[in-house]
Write an enzyme that holds these catalytic residues in place. Structure first.
Site, PDB file in Angstrom:
ATOM      1  N   THR A   1       0.850  -1.193   0.000  1.00 37.38           N
ATOM      2  CA  THR A   1       0.000   0.000   0.000  1.00 37.38           C
ATOM      3  C   THR A   1       0.886   1.243   0.000  1.00 37.38           C
ATOM      4  O   THR A   1       0.388   2.358   0.008  1.00 37.38           O
ATOM      5  CB  THR A   1      -0.922   0.025   1.245  1.00 37.38           C
ATOM      6  OG1 THR A   1      -0.106  -0.115   2.412  1.00 37.38           O
ATOM      7  CG2 THR A   1      -1.937  -1.101   1.201  1.00 37.38           C
TER       8      THR A   1
ATOM      9  N   LYS B   1       6.745   3.064  -3.091  1.00 30.24           N
ATOM     10  CA  LYS B   1       7.249   1.811  -3.674  1.00 30.24           C
ATOM     11  C   LYS B   1       6.565   1.511  -5.004  1.00 30.24           C
ATOM     12  O   LYS B   1       7.201   1.146  -5.977  1.00 30.24           O
ATOM     13  CB  LYS B   1       6.990   0.632  -2.729  1.00 30.24           C
ATOM     14  CG  LYS B   1       7.978   0.483  -1.607  1.00 30.24           C
ATOM     15  CD  LYS B   1       7.687  -0.781  -0.825  1.00 30.24           C
ATOM     16  CE  LYS B   1       8.557  -0.870   0.413  1.00 30.24           C
ATOM     17  NZ  LYS B   1       8.321  -2.101   1.162  1.00 30.24           N
TER      18      LYS B   1
ATOM     19  N   GLU C   1       0.615 -10.395   8.246  1.00 27.96           N
ATOM     20  CA  GLU C   1       1.595 -10.527   9.328  1.00 27.96           C
ATOM     21  C   GLU C   1       2.915 -11.032   8.761  1.00 27.96           C
ATOM     22  O   GLU C   1       2.977 -12.098   8.153  1.00 27.96           O
ATOM     23  CB  GLU C   1       1.068 -11.497  10.396  1.00 27.96           C
ATOM     24  CG  GLU C   1       1.679 -11.216  11.751  1.00 27.96           C
ATOM     25  CD  GLU C   1       1.107 -12.126  12.834  1.00 27.96           C
ATOM     26  OE1 GLU C   1       1.861 -12.438  13.754  1.00 27.96           O
ATOM     27  OE2 GLU C   1      -0.071 -12.515  12.723  1.00 27.96           O
TER      28      GLU C   1
ATOM     29  N   ASP D   1      10.118  -6.561   0.227  1.00 24.17           N
ATOM     30  CA  ASP D   1      10.372  -6.289   1.635  1.00 24.17           C
ATOM     31  C   ASP D   1      11.736  -5.640   1.670  1.00 24.17           C
ATOM     32  O   ASP D   1      12.711  -6.192   1.152  1.00 24.17           O
ATOM     33  CB  ASP D   1      10.335  -7.552   2.497  1.00 24.17           C
ATOM     34  CG  ASP D   1      10.224  -7.181   3.976  1.00 24.17           C
ATOM     35  OD1 ASP D   1       9.295  -6.424   4.330  1.00 24.17           O
ATOM     36  OD2 ASP D   1      11.075  -7.611   4.775  1.00 24.17           O
ATOM     37  N   SER D   2      11.769  -4.461   2.200  1.00 18.32           N
ATOM     38  CA  SER D   2      13.032  -3.750   2.189  1.00 18.32           C
ATOM     39  C   SER D   2      13.203  -2.969   3.465  1.00 18.32           C
ATOM     40  O   SER D   2      12.240  -2.760   4.215  1.00 18.32           O
ATOM     41  CB  SER D   2      13.102  -2.823   0.975  1.00 18.32           C
ATOM     42  OG  SER D   2      11.944  -2.030   0.901  1.00 18.32           O
TER      43      SER D   2
ATOM     44  N   PHE E   1      11.340   8.629   0.536  1.00 17.06           N
ATOM     45  CA  PHE E   1      10.490   8.370   1.703  1.00 17.06           C
ATOM     46  C   PHE E   1      11.296   7.570   2.718  1.00 17.06           C
ATOM     47  O   PHE E   1      12.412   7.136   2.438  1.00 17.06           O
ATOM     48  CB  PHE E   1       9.211   7.626   1.289  1.00 17.06           C
ATOM     49  CG  PHE E   1       9.461   6.346   0.519  1.00 17.06           C
ATOM     50  CD1 PHE E   1       9.533   5.124   1.184  1.00 17.06           C
ATOM     51  CD2 PHE E   1       9.631   6.356  -0.863  1.00 17.06           C
ATOM     52  CE1 PHE E   1       9.766   3.944   0.487  1.00 17.06           C
ATOM     53  CE2 PHE E   1       9.863   5.184  -1.573  1.00 17.06           C
ATOM     54  CZ  PHE E   1       9.934   3.973  -0.890  1.00 17.06           C
ATOM     55  N   GLY E   2      10.735   7.367   3.884  1.00 15.65           N
ATOM     56  CA  GLY E   2      11.379   6.518   4.897  1.00 15.65           C
ATOM     57  C   GLY E   2      12.729   7.041   5.365  1.00 15.65           C
ATOM     58  O   GLY E   2      12.857   8.176   5.815  1.00 15.65           O
TER      59      GLY E   2
ATOM     60  N   LYS F   1      17.984   7.680  -8.551  1.00 17.47           N
ATOM     61  CA  LYS F   1      17.543   6.592  -7.676  1.00 17.47           C
ATOM     62  C   LYS F   1      17.334   5.302  -8.473  1.00 17.47           C
ATOM     63  O   LYS F   1      17.709   4.216  -8.034  1.00 17.47           O
ATOM     64  CB  LYS F   1      16.239   7.001  -6.983  1.00 17.47           C
ATOM     65  CG  LYS F   1      16.233   6.656  -5.521  1.00 17.47           C
ATOM     66  CD  LYS F   1      15.001   7.179  -4.850  1.00 17.47           C
ATOM     67  CE  LYS F   1      14.863   6.435  -3.544  1.00 17.47           C
ATOM     68  NZ  LYS F   1      13.665   6.671  -2.846  1.00 17.47           N
TER      69      LYS F   1
END
Length: 195
Positions: A9, A13, A42, A71-72, A151-152, A174
């Site tokens: 979501t 990404k 989960e 997943d990063s 972001f992040g 990037k």
């Protein structure tokens, strides 16, 4: 046209993935495009690859279409590779990245600043073996928050070859150097062969 659902979501990404796969005849859809309600998956894996696979498999089982999951996160050597797989939930899921970023900067006073972004991709195509890819972007933790792009943890991740933080890089830069870009380039090559 073929479709790939991105099991995320995170609009940042999804935007990066769409940009990297735009030359292939594939429509990139988000979970919001195909699921009626938001699904909380989960992440019980102990590695980025395991968590990416859990996400991709969960959504693929529901939609029965190809699903790509990412997943990063950030690994900081002096913090025993934290925040690692807990990057999004580090210091609490609702904690802002400004607070997380400042915490990491403060924790590294007089310490080694080496770090890396890690990206694991899992592509699950119903009836086929999952495809797993992992790439990294090596750098340093900056001594201050800098940059408005990304972001992040991008504003504290300093990338020496470009002499700037990830948040100061253009989308083009990037997409040349990032952990996700490298993983997506590998995926791009695989997709061109199998489509």
């Amino acid at each position: 046209m073929k479709e790939i659902i991105v099991a995320s979501t995170n609009q940042g990404k999804i935007k990066e993935i769409k940009a990297m796969l735009k030359d292939i005849d594939i429509e990139v859809l988000s979970m919001k495009d195909v699921l009626e309600q938001e699904l909380e998956i989960e992440e019980t894996g102990t590695t980025f690859k395991e968590n990416a696979l859990i996400k991709a498999q969960t959504i693929a089982n529901i939609v029965n279409k190809p699903v790509l999951a990412d997943d990063s996160g950030l690994e900081v050597d002096a913090l025993d590779k934290q925040p690692g797989i807990y990057s999004a939930r580090f210091l609490g899921a609702d904690t802002s990245y400004n607070i997380k970023n400042q915490y990491i900067i403060d924790a590294l006073k007089d310490k080694e600043r080496t770090a890396r972004f890690v990206c694991a991709l899992a592509l699950v195509i119903p009836g086929q073996e999952p495809i797993l890819i992992e790439e990294t972007m090596e750098g340093l933790i900056n001594d201050k928050i800098e940059g408005a792009n990304g972001f992040g943890y991008d504003p504290i991740f300093y990338f020496p070859p470009c002499q700037m933080t990830s948040a100061m890089m253009s989308m083009e830069e990037k997409n040349k150097y990032s952990h996700r870009a490298k993983a997506l380039k590998k995926l791009y090559t695989i997709l061109k062969e199998i489509l």
